[in-house]
Motif scaffolding. Structure first.
Motif, PDB file in Angstrom:
ATOM      1  N   MET A   1      40.819  55.600  48.331  1.00  0.00           N
ATOM      2  CA  MET A   1      39.637  54.987  47.723  1.00  0.00           C
ATOM      3  C   MET A   1      39.543  53.523  48.135  1.00  0.00           C
ATOM      4  N   GLU A   2      38.395  53.156  48.669  1.00  0.00           N
ATOM      5  CA  GLU A   2      38.183  51.762  49.051  1.00  0.00           C
ATOM      6  C   GLU A   2      38.032  50.902  47.806  1.00  0.00           C
ATOM      7  N   ARG A   3      38.724  49.785  47.795  1.00  0.00           N
ATOM      8  CA  ARG A   3      38.692  48.900  46.637  1.00  0.00           C
ATOM      9  C   ARG A   3      37.526  47.920  46.763  1.00  0.00           C
ATOM     10  N   GLN A   4      36.569  48.050  45.854  1.00  0.00           N
ATOM     11  CA  GLN A   4      35.443  47.130  45.825  1.00  0.00           C
ATOM     12  C   GLN A   4      35.801  45.854  45.069  1.00  0.00           C
ATOM     13  N   PHE A   5      36.691  45.995  44.075  1.00  0.00           N
ATOM     14  CA  PHE A   5      37.048  44.879  43.219  1.00  0.00           C
ATOM     15  C   PHE A   5      38.559  44.690  43.186  1.00  0.00           C
ATOM     16  N   ILE A   6      38.982  43.449  43.037  1.00  0.00           N
ATOM     17  CA  ILE A   6      40.398  43.118  42.893  1.00  0.00           C
ATOM     18  C   ILE A   6      40.559  42.240  41.662  1.00  0.00           C
ATOM     19  N   VAL A   7      41.791  42.089  41.202  1.00  0.00           N
ATOM     20  CA  VAL A   7      42.023  41.421  39.923  1.00  0.00           C
ATOM     21  C   VAL A   7      41.723  39.926  39.960  1.00  0.00           C
ATOM     22  N   THR A   8      41.623  39.360  41.141  1.00  0.00           N
ATOM     23  CA  THR A   8      41.296  37.928  41.222  1.00  0.00           C
ATOM     24  C   THR A   8      39.791  37.671  41.219  1.00  0.00           C
ATOM     25  N   LYS A  10      36.141  37.177  39.722  1.00  0.00           N
ATOM     26  CA  LYS A  10      35.677  36.673  38.434  1.00  0.00           C
ATOM     27  C   LYS A  10      34.981  37.795  37.664  1.00  0.00           C
ATOM     28  N   ILE A  11      35.205  37.819  36.364  1.00  0.00           N
ATOM     29  CA  ILE A  11      34.680  38.896  35.528  1.00  0.00           C
ATOM     30  C   ILE A  11      33.153  38.956  35.592  1.00  0.00           C
ATOM     31  N   GLY A  12      32.515  37.806  35.493  1.00  0.00           N
ATOM     32  CA  GLY A  12      31.054  37.779  35.533  1.00  0.00           C
ATOM     33  C   GLY A  12      30.497  38.239  36.861  1.00  0.00           C
ATOM     34  N   ASP A  13      31.195  37.905  37.947  1.00  0.00           N
ATOM     35  CA  ASP A  13      30.749  38.335  39.276  1.00  0.00           C
ATOM     36  C   ASP A  13      30.828  39.852  39.406  1.00  0.00           C
ATOM     37  N   ILE A  14      31.857  40.442  38.794  1.00  0.00           N
ATOM     38  CA  ILE A  14      32.006  41.903  38.847  1.00  0.00           C
ATOM     39  C   ILE A  14      30.815  42.577  38.169  1.00  0.00           C
ATOM     40  N   VAL A  15      30.454  42.091  36.988  1.00  0.00           N
ATOM     41  CA  VAL A  15      29.341  42.701  36.252  1.00  0.00           C
ATOM     42  C   VAL A  15      28.012  42.430  36.945  1.00  0.00           C
ATOM     43  N   ALA A  16      27.903  41.278  37.605  1.00  0.00           N
ATOM     44  CA  ALA A  16      26.672  40.977  38.346  1.00  0.00           C
ATOM     45  C   ALA A  16      26.485  41.970  39.492  1.00  0.00           C
ATOM     46  N   ARG A  17      27.578  42.295  40.181  1.00  0.00           N
ATOM     47  CA  ARG A  17      27.524  43.250  41.298  1.00  0.00           C
ATOM     48  C   ARG A  17      27.430  44.684  40.816  1.00  0.00           C
ATOM     49  N   PHE A  18      28.082  44.967  39.688  1.00  0.00           N
ATOM     50  CA  PHE A  18      28.179  46.334  39.189  1.00  0.00           C
ATOM     51  C   PHE A  18      27.930  46.326  37.677  1.00  0.00           C
ATOM     52  N   PRO A  19      26.661  46.394  37.242  1.00  0.00           N
ATOM     53  CA  PRO A  19      26.326  46.259  35.824  1.00  0.00           C
ATOM     54  C   PRO A  19      27.051  47.234  34.902  1.00  0.00           C
ATOM     55  N   GLN A  20      27.376  48.447  35.398  1.00  0.00           N
ATOM     56  CA  GLN A  20      28.062  49.422  34.558  1.00  0.00           C
ATOM     57  C   GLN A  20      29.466  48.985  34.170  1.00  0.00           C
ATOM     58  N   ALA A  21      30.016  48.000  34.871  1.00  0.00           N
ATOM     59  CA  ALA A  21      31.339  47.488  34.508  1.00  0.00           C
ATOM     60  C   ALA A  21      31.322  46.895  33.104  1.00  0.00           C
ATOM     61  N   ALA A  22      30.152  46.479  32.644  1.00  0.00           N
ATOM     62  CA  ALA A  22      30.036  45.903  31.301  1.00  0.00           C
ATOM     63  C   ALA A  22      30.526  46.883  30.239  1.00  0.00           C
ATOM     64  N   GLU A  23      30.234  48.170  30.426  1.00  0.00           N
ATOM     65  CA  GLU A  23      30.642  49.155  29.429  1.00  0.00           C
ATOM     66  C   GLU A  23      32.159  49.269  29.361  1.00  0.00           C
ATOM     67  N   LEU A  24      32.826  49.237  30.508  1.00  0.00           N
ATOM     68  CA  LEU A  24      34.293  49.275  30.528  1.00  0.00           C
ATOM     69  C   LEU A  24      34.858  48.032  29.862  1.00  0.00           C
ATOM     70  N   ILE A  55      42.052  48.118  37.136  1.00  0.00           N
ATOM     71  CA  ILE A  55      41.360  47.938  38.414  1.00  0.00           C
ATOM     72  C   ILE A  55      41.048  49.280  39.061  1.00  0.00           C
ATOM     73  N   ASN A  56      41.927  50.262  38.884  1.00  0.00           N
ATOM     74  CA  ASN A  56      41.657  51.595  39.432  1.00  0.00           C
ATOM     75  C   ASN A  56      40.478  52.245  38.717  1.00  0.00           C
ATOM     76  N   GLN A  57      40.443  52.107  37.411  1.00  0.00           N
ATOM     77  CA  GLN A  57      39.330  52.679  36.649  1.00  0.00           C
ATOM     78  C   GLN A  57      38.016  52.030  37.043  1.00  0.00           C
ATOM     79  N   LEU A  58      38.054  50.729  37.230  1.00  0.00           N
ATOM     80  CA  LEU A  58      36.854  49.994  37.626  1.00  0.00           C
ATOM     81  C   LEU A  58      36.349  50.460  38.990  1.00  0.00           C
ATOM     82  N   ASN A  59      37.245  50.578  39.937  1.00  0.00           N
ATOM     83  CA  ASN A  59      36.846  50.997  41.282  1.00  0.00           C
ATOM     84  C   ASN A  59      36.427  52.462  41.331  1.00  0.00           C
ATOM     85  N   GLU A  60      37.050  53.302  40.516  1.00  0.00           N
ATOM     86  CA  GLU A  60      36.639  54.708  40.453  1.00  0.00           C
ATOM     87  C   GLU A  60      35.227  54.822  39.877  1.00  0.00           C
ATOM     88  N   MET A  61      34.935  54.014  38.856  1.00  0.00           N
ATOM     89  CA  MET A  61      33.588  54.002  38.284  1.00  0.00           C
ATOM     90  C   MET A  61      32.564  53.589  39.336  1.00  0.00           C
TER      91      MET A  61
END
Length: 234
Positions: A1-8, A10-24, A55-61
């Motif tokens: 699985m290609e990793r779109q997100f990594i732990v470094t 920023k949280i807000g940037d993740i949600v900006a790119r992937f709005p569904q991350a907000a639910e997680l 991070i795995n759950q986030l990338n799987e989503m």
């Protein structure tokens, strides 16, 4: 699985790119609105979560989601503002009066057996008053300034907007602090064994209010305001 997100990231940037991350993040109680400017790893450690699992759950989503929602980072500022008003301001204008009645009623009926309801009542009504004033400031002053700037940019207008943004961000922090206090006092909105339908409804609506406010503040703190700041830099 290609990793779109990594732990470094920023949280807000993740949600900006992937709005569904907000639910997680809501499920994990990770602050992505007022706390959106810090790396995800900080929140993971703060909450004592498993780094790989999150991070795995986030990338799987991300991988399994075909429709990632409207990309507000690519929309016009005016479109984003209209979305905030029509969705999130409208929600508050409808729900705050309803919640006021519910919170007052459960204090009157159950306050003798649930002393924390005094604090819930006080905190909610402080939040309600602050939010009502905040919405007026945005709709009557700041949002029109941003729309006018988008149509006719000027350094003077931009500097005025920047000062107003600092006020809004401070108010967002205050709202976030109250939400955290409400969640702590209510033990994550746990429904007491002796709760009536009104008590249950009040706590469920308080949780809905928190969820919507997180989305609301995220759109402003992590999308609308940074784009204006970037234009200041440019």
């Amino acid at each position: 699985m290609e990793r779109q997100f990594i732990v470094t990231d920023k949280i807000g940037d993740i949600v900006a790119r992937f709005p569904q991350a907000a639910e997680l993040f809501k499920e994990l109680q990770i602050d992505f609105c007022c706390g959106g400017d810090r790396p995800l790893i900080e929140a993971i450690r703060e909450k004592n979560l498993d780094e790989d699992e999150v991070i795995n759950q986030l990338n799987e989503m991300y991988t399994s989601t075909q429709d990632t929602g409207k990309q507000w980072d690519k929309a016009s500022l005016s479109s984003l503002i209209e979305h905030i008003i029509n969705k999130h301001h409208a929600f508050l204008q409808t729900e705050l009066p309803v919640l006021s009645e519910l919170v007052t009623k459960i204090l009157r009926v159950h306050g003798s057996n649930h002393q924390d309801l005094v604090k819930v009542h006080r905190l909610f009504h402080t939040l309600k008053m602050d939010l009502e004033q905040h919405l007026i400031k945005e709709e009557q002053i700041i949002f029109p300034l941003i729309k006018a700037y988008e149509q006719s940019p000027s350094v003077t207008a931009l500097n005025e907007i920047r000062e107003k943004i600092e006020e809004l961000e401070s108010e967002h922090v205050n709202a976030g602090d109250i939400l955290k206090q409400l969640r702590k006092i209510t033990n994550d909105y746990e429904i007491p064994a002796d709760a009536c339908k009104t008590f249950t409804k009040a706590y469920l609506k308080l949780a809905e209010l928190e969820s919507d406010l997180f989305d609301h503040i995220h759109l402003e703190n992590n999308l609308l305001f940074p784009r204006l700041e970037q234009s200041i830099v440019d």
